[in-house]
Design an enzyme around this catalytic site. Structure first.
Site, mmCIF file in Angstrom:
data_model
loop_
_atom_site.group_PDB
_atom_site.id
_atom_site.type_symbol
_atom_site.label_atom_id
_atom_site.label_comp_id
_atom_site.label_asym_id
_atom_site.label_seq_id
_atom_site.Cartn_x
_atom_site.Cartn_y
_atom_site.Cartn_z
ATOM 1 N N THR A 155 29.006 40.379 25.162
ATOM 2 C CA THR A 155 29.404 39.915 26.485
ATOM 3 C C THR A 155 29.987 41.146 27.157
ATOM 4 O O THR A 155 30.621 41.978 26.489
ATOM 5 C CB THR A 155 30.458 38.780 26.445
ATOM 6 O OG1 THR A 155 31.691 39.320 25.980
ATOM 7 C CG2 THR A 155 30.026 37.633 25.531
ATOM 8 N N HIS A 156 29.752 41.293 28.442
ATOM 9 C CA HIS A 156 30.183 42.492 29.177
ATOM 10 C C HIS A 156 29.630 43.772 28.549
ATOM 11 O O HIS A 156 30.237 44.827 28.657
ATOM 12 C CB HIS A 156 31.715 42.604 29.247
ATOM 13 C CG HIS A 156 32.400 41.341 29.666
ATOM 14 N ND1 HIS A 156 32.702 41.043 30.968
ATOM 15 C CD2 HIS A 156 32.819 40.270 28.926
ATOM 16 C CE1 HIS A 156 33.299 39.856 31.029
ATOM 17 N NE2 HIS A 156 33.371 39.357 29.803
ATOM 18 N N SER A 279 6.449 62.413 28.973
ATOM 19 C CA SER A 279 6.989 63.180 30.087
ATOM 20 C C SER A 279 6.119 64.415 30.272
ATOM 21 O O SER A 279 5.594 64.961 29.300
ATOM 22 C CB SER A 279 8.423 63.592 29.753
ATOM 23 O OG SER A 279 8.771 64.755 30.462
ATOM 24 N N ASN A 287 8.831 57.067 26.380
ATOM 25 C CA ASN A 287 9.605 56.239 27.312
ATOM 26 C C ASN A 287 9.115 54.785 27.353
ATOM 27 O O ASN A 287 7.919 54.530 27.260
ATOM 28 C CB ASN A 287 9.539 56.842 28.715
ATOM 29 C CG ASN A 287 10.189 58.216 28.770
ATOM 30 O OD1 ASN A 287 11.184 58.461 28.092
ATOM 31 N ND2 ASN A 287 9.606 59.111 29.544
ATOM 32 N N TYR A 319 0.956 23.719 64.165
ATOM 33 C CA TYR A 319 0.353 24.914 63.570
ATOM 34 C C TYR A 319 0.630 26.139 64.427
ATOM 35 O O TYR A 319 0.595 26.076 65.650
ATOM 36 C CB TYR A 319 -1.177 24.745 63.423
ATOM 37 C CG TYR A 319 -1.815 26.019 62.905
ATOM 38 C CD1 TYR A 319 -1.843 26.306 61.544
ATOM 39 C CD2 TYR A 319 -2.338 26.969 63.784
ATOM 40 C CE1 TYR A 319 -2.385 27.492 61.069
ATOM 41 C CE2 TYR A 319 -2.883 28.163 63.326
ATOM 42 C CZ TYR A 319 -2.903 28.414 61.958
ATOM 43 O OH TYR A 319 -3.430 29.586 61.493
ATOM 44 N N GLN A 324 -0.537 32.036 58.669
ATOM 45 C CA GLN A 324 -1.548 32.788 57.926
ATOM 46 C C GLN A 324 -0.898 33.871 57.044
ATOM 47 O O GLN A 324 -1.380 34.171 55.960
ATOM 48 C CB GLN A 324 -2.495 33.421 58.941
ATOM 49 C CG GLN A 324 -3.505 34.387 58.401
ATOM 50 C CD GLN A 324 -4.452 34.838 59.517
ATOM 51 O OE1 GLN A 324 -5.165 34.024 60.073
ATOM 52 N NE2 GLN A 324 -4.449 36.109 59.843
HETATM 53 N N1 ARG Z 1 -6.587 31.787 58.587
HETATM 54 C C1 ARG Z 1 -5.906 30.695 59.171
HETATM 55 C C2 ARG Z 1 -4.596 30.400 58.431
HETATM 56 O O1 ARG Z 1 -4.460 30.796 57.329
HETATM 57 C C3 ARG Z 1 -6.774 29.483 59.113
HETATM 58 C C4 ARG Z 1 -6.443 28.489 60.185
HETATM 59 C C5 ARG Z 1 -6.810 29.045 61.503
HETATM 60 N N2 ARG Z 1 -6.510 28.131 62.530
HETATM 61 C C6 ARG Z 1 -6.414 28.482 63.808
HETATM 62 N N3 ARG Z 1 -6.126 27.571 64.652
HETATM 63 N N4 ARG Z 1 -6.568 29.715 64.207
HETATM 64 O O2 ARG Z 1 -3.713 29.792 58.986
#
Ligand code: ARG
Length: 395
Positions: A155-156, A279, A287, A319, A324
């Site tokens: 420990t430590h 090395s 190493n 979205y 992405q």
């Molecule tokens: N490559 C896009 C992603 O991973 C796919 C979906 C694209 N959708 C869009 N409305 N541009 O999100």
């Protein structure tokens, strides 16, 4: 038509390069999953009466053929195609003409990408846990073969209590096993059917039965309401990377122990020559780079997790293309996590504990608590008094 949304207007090349980024390369691993999800979608359209059986059969068999050609390395996604979804639909239309143009009814790339990612993640869990099991097996084997060798417990970083190679190896095996259970538990976040949510607001006009795709793809639940789907993107990814970070933390701490144990000062373990690197200037060096890199890799997972969490934080609902960018840290985390577990599983059987050295290190101070406990047991005195007595006549 190059991109699904082409309306005949020219596109700025620099903008295309920037918006696609590395996505067309990253999507290579999603092709097979998009094929599966697309086939399920086709069957749902067929069951709803939106595709003739002959068209549905042609779409599915052509999707499978295109998928097999991709797996055989016969084609890859072009940058101009943006992503795997476009690459597949484009090839379907090339081969089937109007029939190919029927597949995108009732879906969007926004729900497609989630379906493909989730199917990929379910497979990735299996692969990670299988390699995790190899590492656990290697540690159990080590415990069996060298377990009786004594080892000071620290420990430590100060000598604390007697321990053994068995207890050291089985501790890591147990935590890694728990880590694999944690990883598997992330299925709850992953196994939700996003299909039918389309762009994020469902499918107007048509009467589609989302249960068909859910059943065909083996998702545990339908994700409801459809407006929740885009809010959830990134959460399964973050959960998997978090659990993987915990798993890798044990791998990193194990590697840190081995780096220490392999120093000339400790010399508790010997590493086979083939596992060490040299090395360029000091001829004597051997190493433990492999364990240093395992230790370092384990620190990168929390960074990938942070990258994923940061992308979704503060975004308005629905979205966004931002999403992405989750793929890159996700895939890197999974690849590097897997690679690290695999190399550690490969290295463990090569470790030799030097029982002469570890036995020398078992000095009497390690047994101080034991002596105090014996006094309590033999003389019935309070523990604090026994503690003081042992402390006073230091070994
Ligand atoms: N490559 C896009 C992603 O991973 C796919 C979906 C694209 N959708 C869009 N409305 N541009 O999100």
């Amino acid at each position: 038509m190059t991109r699904l949304w082409d309306k005949g207007e020219p596109l700025d090349e620099l903008i295309l390069r920037f918006t696609v980024g590395d996505d067309y390369r990253l999507d290579e691993r999603l092709v097979a999953y998009d094929v599966r999800a697309s086939c399920a979608h086709v069957r749902m359209l067929q069951e709803g009466g939106y595709l003739f059986a002959a068209d549905a059969d042609a779409l599915c068999s052509t999707l499978e053929a295109i998928g097999a050609e991709h797996a055989a390395g016969e084609w890859s996604i072009a940058r101009e195609e943006e992503d795997c979804h476009t690459a597949l639909e484009r090839r379907l239309i090339d081969r089937l003409g109007d029939t190919g143009g029927r597949i995108h009814l009732g879906r969007s790339r926004n729900d497609q990408v989630l379906a493909a990612l989730r199917l990929y993640l379910l497979d990735a869990l299996e692969t990670l846990c299988a390699t995790g099991a190899e590492l656990i097996g290697a540690l159990q084997q080590l415990a069996q073969e060298q377990g009786a060798i004594p080892l000071p417990g620290y420990t430590h970083m100060q000598r604390a209590m007697p321990s053994s190679v068995r207890d050291w190896a089985l501790a890591f095996a147990a935590e890694l096993e728990d880590g694999c259970l944690g990883l598997r538990a992330s299925r709850r976040r992953i196994s939700k059917n996003p299909l039918g949510s389309a762009a994020g607001y469902g499918v107007p006009v048509l009467a589609l039965d989302r249960a068909v795709t859910g059943r065909l793809l083996g998702f545990d639940v339908q994700q409801e309401p459809v407006t929740a789907v885009q809010l959830s993107r990134g959460k399964a990814e973050a959960t998997v990377v978090f659990e993987l970070a915990l798993l890798l933390q044990d791998a990193g701490r194990l590697a840190a122990d081995l780096c220490l144990f392999a120093t000339q000062e400790f010399a508790f373990v010997q590493l086979p020559a083939g596992f060490t690197t040299g090395s360029s200037i000091m001829p004597q060096k051997r190493n433990p780079d492999v364990f240093e890199l395992i230790r370092a890799r384990s620190t990168q997972l929390p960074a990938e997790l942070q990258a994923i969490l940061a992308i979704t934080a503060k975004m308005t609902s629905g979205y966004h293309r931002d999403l992405q960018l989750i793929k890159e840290p996700l895939f890197r985390a999974i690849d590097q996590g897997h690679d690290t577990l695999r190399v550690l599983a490969h290295a463990i059987p090569g470790i030799r504990f030097d029982s002469e050295r570890t036995t020398q290190a078992m000095d009497p101070s390690l047994f101080a608590a034991e002596r105090a406990y014996r006094l309590v047991q033999e003389e019935g005195i309070p523990f604090r008094e026994a503690y003081q007595r042992v402390a006073r006549n230091k070994p």
